[in-house]
Design an enzyme around this catalytic site. Structure first.
Site, PDB file in Angstrom:
ATOM      1  N   GLY A   1       0.778  -1.238   0.000  1.00 51.08           N
ATOM      2  CA  GLY A   1       0.000   0.000   0.000  1.00 51.08           C
ATOM      3  C   GLY A   1       0.808   1.286   0.000  1.00 51.08           C
TER       4      GLY A   1
ATOM      5  N   ARG B   1     -15.019 -14.680 -10.195  1.00 44.42           N
ATOM      6  CA  ARG B   1     -14.602 -13.296 -10.471  1.00 44.42           C
ATOM      7  C   ARG B   1     -15.767 -12.315 -10.561  1.00 44.42           C
ATOM      8  NH1 ARG B   1      -9.892 -12.340 -11.483  1.00 44.42           N
ATOM      9  NH2 ARG B   1      -9.483 -14.349 -12.448  1.00 44.42           N
TER      10      ARG B   1
ATOM     11  N   MET C   1      -3.977  -7.202  -6.713  1.00 43.58           N
ATOM     12  CA  MET C   1      -3.466  -8.384  -7.410  1.00 43.58           C
ATOM     13  C   MET C   1      -4.592  -9.309  -7.869  1.00 43.58           C
ATOM     14  SD  MET C   1      -0.332  -7.713  -7.357  1.00 43.58           S
ATOM     15  CE  MET C   1       0.469  -9.217  -7.851  1.00 43.58           C
TER      16      MET C   1
ATOM     17  N   HIS D   1       1.743   0.729 -12.974  1.00 48.17           N
ATOM     18  CA  HIS D   1       2.506  -0.480 -13.302  1.00 48.17           C
ATOM     19  C   HIS D   1       3.995  -0.128 -13.327  1.00 48.17           C
ATOM     20  CE1 HIS D   1       3.206  -4.437 -14.959  1.00 48.17           C
ATOM     21  NE2 HIS D   1       4.070  -3.868 -15.788  1.00 48.17           N
TER      22      HIS D   1
HETATM   23  C1  GRF Z   1       3.769  -1.274  -7.336  1.00 52.03           C
HETATM   24  O1  GRF Z   1       5.046  -1.577  -7.842  1.00 52.03           O
HETATM   25  C2  GRF Z   1       2.798  -1.048  -8.463  1.00 52.03           C
HETATM   26  O2  GRF Z   1       3.394  -0.476  -9.582  1.00 52.03           O
HETATM   27  C3  GRF Z   1       2.306  -2.443  -8.775  1.00 52.03           C
HETATM   28  O3  GRF Z   1       2.236  -3.085  -7.525  1.00 52.03           O
HETATM   29  C4  GRF Z   1       3.142  -2.472  -6.609  1.00 52.03           C
HETATM   30  C5  GRF Z   1       2.329  -2.040  -5.436  1.00 52.03           C
HETATM   31  O4  GRF Z   1       3.119  -1.487  -4.404  1.00 52.03           O
HETATM   32  N1  GRF Z   1       1.052  -2.416  -9.471  1.00 52.03           N
HETATM   33  P1  GRF Z   1       2.404  -0.788  -3.174  1.00 52.03           P
HETATM   34  O5  GRF Z   1       1.459  -1.822  -2.577  1.00 52.03           O
HETATM   35  O6  GRF Z   1       1.682   0.427  -3.682  1.00 52.03           O
HETATM   36  O7  GRF Z   1       3.518  -0.438  -2.230  1.00 52.03           O
END
Ligand code: GRF
Length: 201
Positions: free
Chosen positions: A14, A66, A91, A110
C-alpha cells in the site's frame, strides 16, 4: 464541477495508496479517499488505512468467482459514491462487468514503461531483458491486462550495478510522484482521449 471521490483497491503493502493520501493531506491533490478496499485480510495497506482513520472494507476474494466478487465490489464502491477507482497493488484481474461499471474511471500503476513488461515482476523482466531504461506507467484500465490508454509515464535508467531491490526502489519513488499527478489530471478532467492517446489539456 470536478470529481473528487477516490476508491482505492489494494492487496499488499500500500505504499502508492499512502503516497496518494500524503498528496491529499499536503493539499497538492484535491480529492478525498472515500473507501479503501482490500481483497486480502493481511494486507499491510489496509492497516495503514485504518491508522489514517479512513473507511476500510476487507473482502476476501479467494475462491469467489470473479464476476460475483466484482459485483459486490461495484456495489461497495457505488455505496461510497466513488468517482474514480485507483488500483494500488491490487493483485486480481478485473471482470468486464467491473470495467464497464466505471468506464474510463479506473486507473492503475505499473512498474515498467508499458507496453514493455506487462504482468507480474516487471522489474525482473526489465533486468533480465537488459534494457537501459525502464520506469512506471499510470494508465486507464480496460478489460486486458496492463493495456488501457496511458496517462503518465516516468523513465528510470537501469544502472549496471542495479539489483532487483535497488531498481524497484527507484521505480517506486517515481510511482509515488506520478500516480497522484495522474489522478489530479483525471479528476480535474484536464485530458481528452484520441484513440489510445491521452492528450493533457
Ligand atoms: C507497485 O510496484 C505497483 O506499480 C504495482 O504493484 C506495486 C504495489 O506497491 N502495481 P504498493 O502496494 O503500492 O507499495
Amino acid at each position: 464541477m470536478s470529481l473528487r471521490k477516490i476508491g482505492i483497491l489494494l492487496s499488499g503493502r500500500g505504499s502508492n495508496f499512502e503516497a496518494i493520501q500524503r498528496a491529499i493531506a499536503a493539499g497538492t491533490l484535491d480529492a478525498e479517499i472515500a473507501v479503501v478496499i482490500s481483497n486480502r485480510e493481511a494486507a499491510p495497506g489496509i492497516e495503514t488505512a485504518r491508522r489514517f482513520g479512513l473507511k476500510t472494507v476487507v473482502m476476501p476474494s479467494q475462491g469467489v468467482p470473479r464476476e460475483q466478487f466484482d459485483r459486490e465490489l461495484v456495489r461497495v464502491l457505488n455505496e461510497h459514491q466513488v468517482d474514480l477507482v485507483c488500483l494500488a497493488g491490487y493483485m486480481r484481474l478485473l471482470s468486464g462487468y467491473f470495467v464497464q461499471a466505471f468506464p474510463q474511471r479506473i486507473l492503475n500503476i505499473h512498474p515498467s514503461l508499458l507496453p514493455s513488461f506487462p504482468g507480474l515482476d516487471a522489474q525482473h523482466q526489465a533486468l533480465d531483458y537488459g534494457v537501459k531504461y525502464t520506469g512506471c506507467t499510470v494508465h486507464f484500465v480496460d478489460e486486458h491486462l496492463d493495456n488501457g490508454p496511458i496517462v503518465l509515464q516516468a523513465v528510470v535508467p537501469v544502472e549496471d550495478n542495479d539489483t532487483y531491490e535497488t531498481l524497484s526502489a527507484r521505480i517506486l519513488a517515481q510511482e509515488h510522484q506520478i500516480y497522484s499527478k495522474a489522478i489530479g489530471i483525471v479528476l480535474r478532467g484536464e485530458y481528452r482521449i484520441e484513440g489510445r492517446r491521452v492528450i493533457c489539456v
